[in-house]
Structure formats: structure tokens, C-alpha cells
Design an enzyme around this catalytic site. Sequence first.
Site, PDB file in Angstrom:
ATOM      1  N   LYS A  34     -34.212 -37.912  -0.891  1.00  0.00           N
ATOM      2  CA  LYS A  34     -32.966 -37.591  -0.326  1.00  0.00           C
ATOM      3  C   LYS A  34     -32.431 -36.892  -1.932  1.00  0.00           C
ATOM      4  O   LYS A  34     -32.680 -38.088  -3.093  1.00  0.00           O
ATOM      5  CB  LYS A  34     -32.333 -38.921  -0.458  1.00  0.00           C
ATOM      6  N   ASP A  61     -28.105 -34.780   0.881  1.00  0.00           N
ATOM      7  CA  ASP A  61     -27.648 -35.659   1.186  1.00  0.00           C
ATOM      8  C   ASP A  61     -25.867 -35.438   0.378  1.00  0.00           C
ATOM      9  O   ASP A  61     -25.434 -35.821  -0.490  1.00  0.00           O
ATOM     10  CB  ASP A  61     -26.916 -36.701   0.435  1.00  0.00           C
ATOM     11  N   LYS A  63     -22.602 -35.087   1.963  1.00  0.00           N
ATOM     12  CA  LYS A  63     -21.756 -35.051   2.672  1.00  0.00           C
ATOM     13  C   LYS A  63     -20.331 -34.413   3.140  1.00  0.00           C
ATOM     14  O   LYS A  63     -19.165 -34.759   2.200  1.00  0.00           O
ATOM     15  CB  LYS A  63     -21.135 -36.738   1.984  1.00  0.00           C
ATOM     16  N   ASP A  66     -14.629 -31.355   5.184  1.00  0.00           N
ATOM     17  CA  ASP A  66     -13.732 -30.566   4.976  1.00  0.00           C
ATOM     18  C   ASP A  66     -12.564 -29.991   5.920  1.00  0.00           C
ATOM     19  O   ASP A  66     -12.926 -29.859   7.473  1.00  0.00           O
ATOM     20  CB  ASP A  66     -13.881 -29.411   3.859  1.00  0.00           C
ATOM     21  N   PRO A  68     -12.975 -26.999   9.142  1.00  0.00           N
ATOM     22  CA  PRO A  68     -13.898 -27.020  10.099  1.00  0.00           C
ATOM     23  C   PRO A  68     -14.371 -25.204   9.523  1.00  0.00           C
ATOM     24  O   PRO A  68     -15.539 -25.652   9.053  1.00  0.00           O
ATOM     25  CB  PRO A  68     -12.949 -26.402  11.766  1.00  0.00           C
ATOM     26  N   ASN A  69     -13.375 -24.256   9.083  1.00  0.00           N
ATOM     27  CA  ASN A  69     -13.683 -23.209   8.238  1.00  0.00           C
ATOM     28  C   ASN A  69     -14.744 -23.058   6.827  1.00  0.00           C
ATOM     29  O   ASN A  69     -15.803 -22.562   6.647  1.00  0.00           O
ATOM     30  CB  ASN A  69     -12.526 -22.291   8.258  1.00  0.00           C
ATOM     31  N   THR A  70     -14.500 -24.350   5.916  1.00  0.00           N
ATOM     32  CA  THR A  70     -14.715 -24.094   5.003  1.00  0.00           C
ATOM     33  C   THR A  70     -16.117 -25.417   5.015  1.00  0.00           C
ATOM     34  O   THR A  70     -16.915 -25.171   4.988  1.00  0.00           O
ATOM     35  CB  THR A  70     -14.192 -25.136   4.263  1.00  0.00           C
ATOM     36  N   THR A 117     -22.095 -47.739   4.278  1.00  0.00           N
ATOM     37  CA  THR A 117     -23.014 -48.718   4.135  1.00  0.00           C
ATOM     38  C   THR A 117     -21.875 -49.570   2.656  1.00  0.00           C
ATOM     39  O   THR A 117     -22.552 -51.059   2.544  1.00  0.00           O
ATOM     40  CB  THR A 117     -24.474 -49.248   4.214  1.00  0.00           C
ATOM     41  N   ARG A 209     -32.562 -47.696  -5.318  1.00  0.00           N
ATOM     42  CA  ARG A 209     -32.923 -48.087  -6.454  1.00  0.00           C
ATOM     43  C   ARG A 209     -33.729 -49.360  -6.456  1.00  0.00           C
ATOM     44  O   ARG A 209     -33.955 -49.635  -7.522  1.00  0.00           O
ATOM     45  CB  ARG A 209     -31.542 -49.157  -7.098  1.00  0.00           C
TER      46      ARG A 209
HETATM   47  O1  C5P Z   1     -29.910 -47.358  -4.126  1.00  0.00           O
HETATM   48  P1  C5P Z   1     -29.386 -47.294  -2.935  1.00  0.00           P
HETATM   49  O2  C5P Z   1     -30.886 -48.270  -2.160  1.00  0.00           O
HETATM   50  O3  C5P Z   1     -27.993 -48.092  -2.455  1.00  0.00           O
HETATM   51  O4  C5P Z   1     -29.280 -45.780  -2.581  1.00  0.00           O
HETATM   52  C1  C5P Z   1     -28.925 -45.982  -1.413  1.00  0.00           C
HETATM   53  C2  C5P Z   1     -28.285 -44.274  -1.227  1.00  0.00           C
HETATM   54  O5  C5P Z   1     -27.971 -43.608   0.116  1.00  0.00           O
HETATM   55  C3  C5P Z   1     -27.854 -43.922  -2.142  1.00  0.00           C
HETATM   56  O6  C5P Z   1     -27.856 -42.397  -2.355  1.00  0.00           O
HETATM   57  C4  C5P Z   1     -26.109 -43.404  -1.727  1.00  0.00           C
HETATM   58  O7  C5P Z   1     -25.781 -42.061  -1.742  1.00  0.00           O
HETATM   59  C5  C5P Z   1     -26.996 -43.159   0.430  1.00  0.00           C
HETATM   60  N1  C5P Z   1     -25.572 -43.742   1.002  1.00  0.00           N
HETATM   61  C6  C5P Z   1     -25.478 -44.866   1.002  1.00  0.00           C
HETATM   62  N2  C5P Z   1     -24.418 -45.123   2.411  1.00  0.00           N
HETATM   63  C7  C5P Z   1     -23.875 -44.070   3.197  1.00  0.00           C
HETATM   64  C8  C5P Z   1     -24.151 -43.166   3.193  1.00  0.00           C
HETATM   65  C9  C5P Z   1     -25.553 -41.923   2.380  1.00  0.00           C
HETATM   66  O8  C5P Z   1     -26.110 -45.434   0.273  1.00  0.00           O
HETATM   67  N3  C5P Z   1     -23.566 -44.282   4.753  1.00  0.00           N
END
Ligand code: C5P
Length: 232
Positions: A34, A61, A63, A66, A68-70, A117, A209
Amino acid sequence: MINTAERIIIALDLRTKQDVLAILKKIPQAQFVKVGMELFYSTGPDLIVCLKEMGLKVFLDLKVHDIPNTAYGAIQVLSQLGCDILNLHCAGGLEMMQRAREAITGETLLIGVTQLTSTDQQVLNTQLKISGSIEDCVLHYASMAQQAGLHGVVCSPKEVGLLKSKLGTDFITVTPGVRPAGSGTQDQKRIMTPKEAIQAGSDYLVIGRPIVASSDPQEAFAKILVEMEMVS
Ligand code: C5P
């Protein structure tokens, strides 16, 4: 049927191509990675091409959120990079998701972020001013994403069972918030272990991590894989 190693999406929250190549050298089992905002904003699209040429699957990723058009324009440009997964925030609404879905070309999957999350019940209610439970909000956003024709959502493994039962098992769930037993939770709030996430029915586990910042990334990946294979 996808193999278990491919269900681990390694979050490369790093800053340079050099760092990426160094970490990938340490995790020869890696199949799916990712690329998030930090890495993409510093290295640009060339890195995506490089990772694809290395034979890896790539979830970009960014995310998108914005008008809809952008959102349409952004997803159209990103889709041309040949990523395997792209995403946007469901909070942008139905029309934004529908327009973005129209912009997808080729095999790229488009999925919607429901609630981060790192968001817990209290933050949802008091800071985001969304009433009700996290589960209700995630289900509502995921239902809208399905209505817009998206391929799935990003959610916590804690909500996977609910979403699969209401929206069907084909609707893909990609779950960050995964922490092997004994790992630090850092800023993540709605977490489960890899074993629990697989048992809940998660299709893909996003793990950063606990692997990338480990003193032995290859071993960290291997341990997670063994834990997943015991229940898959
Ligand atoms: O290091 P860690 O396992 O916490 O990384 C989780 C990854 O998932 C990060 O890159 C974070 O940006 C991404 N993420 C998230 N929660 C979301 C969407 C993406 O933690 N809902």
C-alpha cells in the site's frame, strides 16, 4: 482463490524509494503493498510504475474526498497508473462515489473508506457530530458505496461480519486496524489480531508498523502469515 500472503497488504508509510526498496528486500514474501499519501506525495507516480514492474500488487491509498467533478478527474488520472486498488472517502456522498466509479478503467478496484480505524465511538459522536453507533455509520456508508457500484470498502475487522451479512460476501472488505497480539496499538482504535480479522471474514489485512517498523520485518510477516493460515 487468492493465496494467504497476497491477503496481507503491507502499508509502506515511508518517504523515499530507497527506503521502500530496502524494506522490500527484507520481506521477500511481500505480494501486495500500500502506497499512502506520505510516500506518493514525496515520490510521485514513478514509484507506482516501479512497484508494478517488480510484480507487486499495489493499493494506492489517497482517500479522495472532493466535489464529484474533481473526484472524477482525480480517480481517472490515478486509474491510468494501473493500480490494483484505489480509494475515496464515502463521506463525500453518493454522487461523488458514482462519478468516481465512472472514471475507473481496466481492472482497478475502487473502494470506499467508511470510518478511519483511528476513530472511536466518542470521536464519532462528539467531534464528527455523527450520532448513533460506529457500526451503524459504517454499514450506512458501505451500503451507499455498494449502491454507487464500488467494489468494496475499507473498515475495521470489527465491522466485517456485519457488512458481509448485510451486503454479501462478494463485497470486498479491506481492513487496517490489525495488530498481532503484543504489538503496540499506536493511533489505531478499532483493532483485531490477524487471526480474528481472518475469522471475521476480512478479504485483505492492511498492516504497516507491526511489519515495517519491526526489527525483523521478514519474521514479523512470516508470523502473521502462519497465524492467518491456521484459520483460513
Ligand atoms: O501502521 P498501521 O498498521 O497502523 O498502518 C495502517 C495503514 O492503513 C496506514 O497506512 C493508514 O493510513 C491506513 N488506513 C487506516 N485506516 C483506514 C484507512 C487506511 O489505518 N480507515
